[in-house]
Scaffold this active site. Structure first.
Site, mmCIF file in Angstrom:
data_model
loop_
_atom_site.group_PDB
_atom_site.id
_atom_site.type_symbol
_atom_site.label_atom_id
_atom_site.label_comp_id
_atom_site.label_asym_id
_atom_site.label_seq_id
_atom_site.Cartn_x
_atom_site.Cartn_y
_atom_site.Cartn_z
ATOM 1 N N SER A 259 0.771 -0.958 -0.008
ATOM 2 C CA SER A 259 0.408 -0.226 0.281
ATOM 3 C C SER A 259 0.777 0.885 0.335
ATOM 4 O O SER A 259 1.743 1.100 -1.094
ATOM 5 C CB SER A 259 -0.924 -0.218 0.885
ATOM 6 O OG SER A 259 -1.760 0.717 1.030
ATOM 7 N N ASP A 354 -8.849 0.798 -7.970
ATOM 8 C CA ASP A 354 -8.577 1.282 -7.042
ATOM 9 C C ASP A 354 -8.552 2.827 -6.103
ATOM 10 O O ASP A 354 -8.834 3.624 -7.098
ATOM 11 C CB ASP A 354 -7.354 1.610 -6.751
ATOM 12 C CG ASP A 354 -6.366 1.375 -5.410
ATOM 13 O OD1 ASP A 354 -7.380 2.124 -4.300
ATOM 14 O OD2 ASP A 354 -4.902 1.206 -5.127
ATOM 15 N N HIS A 382 -8.600 -1.572 -4.272
ATOM 16 C CA HIS A 382 -7.129 -1.571 -3.876
ATOM 17 C C HIS A 382 -6.422 -2.630 -3.136
ATOM 18 O O HIS A 382 -6.614 -3.748 -2.479
ATOM 19 C CB HIS A 382 -6.940 -0.100 -2.442
ATOM 20 C CG HIS A 382 -5.632 -0.301 -1.854
ATOM 21 N ND1 HIS A 382 -4.534 0.400 -2.485
ATOM 22 C CD2 HIS A 382 -5.093 -0.167 -0.705
ATOM 23 C CE1 HIS A 382 -3.593 1.151 -2.072
ATOM 24 N NE2 HIS A 382 -3.959 0.550 -0.550
#
Length: 409
Positions: A259, A354, A382
């Site tokens: 991330s 995302d 995501h």
């Protein structure tokens, strides 16, 4: 900016926004039942009563102490049960209960803990400190166990702190005579060192070691969040430490950024290309995610709570408006020219839908610097879960153990 690939959803307020009831019923309950992010390693039975209480008391803001407090009685009960199991010789049961308690603490300290809260009375910080203690009680019972190593930040400069805390897990067969490949895990905005159990299991089961380090501006990172070059110094110190460990094969080191950590995996693929054989940027931002246009809508998308205040502090800004106006020019990997350098092998992974960072942040990288590899998953959000994980492990197998029979994921 031309129309975003996210399409109409860019202008949409996602259905989980607005209340803890909406978050639980439209998003998090499903994740909890399936034990997927952010409830990985957790147990539904621990969380259902907590969220029903939050809903009943109309506690909707995850940033508040009132939110965090509701999780703590469950943690205390799980810790007590774990201690009793351990004293009775039930090690596996004790480990499982400590692990569950650590996950409850993880959700209690959402959405973000800043290094600036170290030594303060912040309830989020206290929850993180307790999470680390409980987690290490679980991890100490695993084979191989996880250890915490606090190393000197030998390349520190400016406002960097002097030491780097790491979690290290090494296969039992590793030795100076049999050094093993290493995966350097770079954590995210809300996922820290004690939040990667399954990854470490997968990694050591493949015969590799893992070193877990928090990224600038999060948890216990010593790197100056306001200095775009602080991560370069951070990875230099970590890699120097790794080179001092005879069990590590430093000719086979890969980074894996998760991330927000994906941003740093991309950067390291350029700045430390001679020390890494590969880097996985998983759900990464690179350029557009810091634009004022994207940030003006980011709080409406899939992140569970307000996103921009956490991002602003993570990048060293005291004011969110200042962050939204100026961060792209200062930190973008395109604006700063980082991506015009050569890179080691670099795999970009994400979901096309995302809403935390735009898929454009992966695509733009193919027009800069060296060759890149990428897999982008339609109808996934995501990180591209669950489809992206098998791809990541297979790619790492090809990079770190090319002559070894692959494991099934």
């Amino acid at each position: 900016m031309a129309p975003w690939i996210l399409g109409d959803r860019f202008d949409t307020v996602y259905p989980h926004k607005g209340s803890i009831k909406a978050l639980w019923e439209t998003k998090w309950k499903f994740c909890c039942e399936k034990s997927i992010y952010p409830f990985h390693d957790g147990s539904f039975e621990d969380f259902e009563p907590i969220f029903q209480q939050l809903i009943a008391e109309n506690i909707n803001d995850g940033w508040t102490d009132a939110y965090t407090e509701k999780f703590l009685p469950t943690v205390t009960a799980l810790e007590k049960e774990a201690a009793e199991a351990l004293s009775s010789g039930h090690r596996d049961r004790a480990s499982d209960l400590y692990r569950r308690a650590a996950v409850v603490l993880r959700i209690s300290r959402f959405p973000y803990v800043s290094p600036a809260t170290q030594g303060t009375s912040s309830m989020k910080r206290a929850a993180l400190e307790r999470q680390k203690q409980v987690y290490m009680k679980a991890a100490a019972l695993w084979k191989p166990h996880i250890s915490e190593e606090v190393i000197a930040h030998t390349h520190s400069a400016g406002r960097d702190d002097s030491h780097i805390p790491l979690y290290v897990r090494i296969p039992e067969e590793a030795s100076a005579q049999h050094p093993v490949p290493v995966v350097l895990l770079m954590t995210g905005l809300d996922g820290y060192r004690p939040d990667n159990s399954q990854r470490t299991h997968e990694i050591v089961n493949r015969g590799w070691a893992t070193v877990i380090c928090e990224i600038p501006g999060t948890a216990d990172s010593p790197a100056d969040p306001a200095d775009p070059q602080s991560p370069d110094r951070l990875w230099s110190s970590v890699l120097d430490y790794m080179a001092s460990r005879p069990e590590f094969d430093m000719s086979r080191v890969a980074a894996w950024g998760l991330s927000a950590g994906g941003f740093y995996a991309i950067r390291a693929a350029c700045t430390h290309r001679d020390r890494l054989v590969g880097s996985v940027a998983h759900g990464p931002g690179s350029h557009h995610f810091l634009s004022a246009e994207w940030l003006s809508h980011a709080n409406d998308h899939e992140y569970p709570f307000m996103l921009t205040p956490a991002l602003a502090e993570k990048y060293g800004y005291a004011d969110t408006a200042d962050f939204e106006k100026n961060a792209q020019k200062k930190f973008s990997l395109i604006e700063t020219g980082v991506m015009d350098q050569p890179n080691c092998r670099l795999l970009l992974l994400n979901g096309v839908d995302d809403g935390v960072v735009p898929i454009e942040d992966c695509l733009v990288l193919f027009n800069h610097g060296g060759h890149k590899e990428g897999r982008f998953f339609e109808n996934r959000m995501h990180m591209g879960y669950p489809d992206s994980l098998p791809v990541a492990y297979k790619w790492l197998e090809d990079v770190l153990s090319p002559n070894k029979t692959a494991l099934k994921n």
